[in-house]
Design an enzyme around this catalytic site. Sequence first.
Site, PDB file in Angstrom:
ATOM      1  N   PRO A 170      74.575  33.342  33.416  1.00 25.72           N
ATOM      2  CA  PRO A 170      74.193  32.123  33.010  1.00 25.72           C
ATOM      3  C   PRO A 170      74.969  30.974  33.694  1.00 25.72           C
ATOM      4  O   PRO A 170      76.141  30.969  33.234  1.00 25.72           O
ATOM      5  CB  PRO A 170      73.970  31.829  31.357  1.00 25.72           C
ATOM      6  CG  PRO A 170      73.896  33.250  30.890  1.00 25.72           C
ATOM      7  CD  PRO A 170      74.762  33.912  32.024  1.00 25.72           C
ATOM      8  N   GLU A 171      74.478  29.931  34.333  1.00 23.55           N
ATOM      9  CA  GLU A 171      75.367  29.101  34.882  1.00 23.55           C
ATOM     10  C   GLU A 171      74.998  27.751  34.411  1.00 23.55           C
ATOM     11  O   GLU A 171      74.149  27.950  33.241  1.00 23.55           O
ATOM     12  CB  GLU A 171      75.189  28.850  36.361  1.00 23.55           C
ATOM     13  CG  GLU A 171      75.597  30.016  37.063  1.00 23.55           C
ATOM     14  CD  GLU A 171      76.131  29.799  38.579  1.00 23.55           C
ATOM     15  OE1 GLU A 171      76.799  28.796  38.846  1.00 23.55           O
ATOM     16  OE2 GLU A 171      75.732  30.716  39.386  1.00 23.55           O
TER      17      GLU A 171
END
Length: 271
Positions: free
Chosen positions: A2-3
């Site tokens: 997840p960014e």
Amino acid sequence: MPELPEVEVTRLSFADRIVGARIEQARLGKPLRWPLGCDAAALVGRTVTAVRRRGKYLLLDLDRGLLLVHLGMSGSLRFEAVLPGPALHDHFDLVTTQGVLRLNDPRRFGAVVFCEGEASAQAHKLLGGLGVEPLGEDFVPDAFHAGLKKRRAPIKQVLLAGDLVVGVGNIYASEALFLAGIRPTLPAFRISRPRAARLRAAIREVLAKAVEKGGSTLRDFSNAQGESGYFQLEAMVYDRHKEPCRICGSPIRMIRQGQRATYFCPNCQKG
Ligand SMILES: [Zn+2]
């Protein structure tokens, strides 16, 4: 992984619904990256007053203290009125009067950490070294350029390091550098003021677009309503090795920088 956009999309998917909720129980599963930092029972009775984001951390403000949540490599959050009992990879449940917030994290690099306040030593350790928010007002061209001037590392590495501007992960760094026409290997200090301004604008553009579209390309990403929130990023260069550049047709190149794959167009990103 997840960014920043996934974390922001996650935040937007449950923040409004959990605010005002009183904690009835905190259930811990297998150990996560860091310990909770307090007795789970001590959270009972506290109220969630806001959900903010700093870099890739979600900050659940409580009426006393706050919880820092990090999704690590593979974490995702759900917030539902009712959820079945925890399954194999569900390692944290916050049971509240308005629903259950659940962290599912197969690889367990994520964490939920209680801090007495944002100024506490624990919070400072996790948040203190973070650069400015790329979508925030503090990310201004002149300061960005001045920061780049002090760094001799390749620009892509400087972006990933996160101490100048936070949350520009691998996908978004490659994409932003393409939009700005900057070669990822260029030493940061060589970037001129106008090009730094273009890069700043490109970073904001790719991140804002990703948030708007609901996440990125992570296959198992889902937002806190359990919807498959990710979208297939219309990538210009990322993961397009040997495919033709969408602008000039040259084959996209892939190189390794610090163990991470970097993609660029040798023609559109000459220096
Ligand atoms: Zn090109």
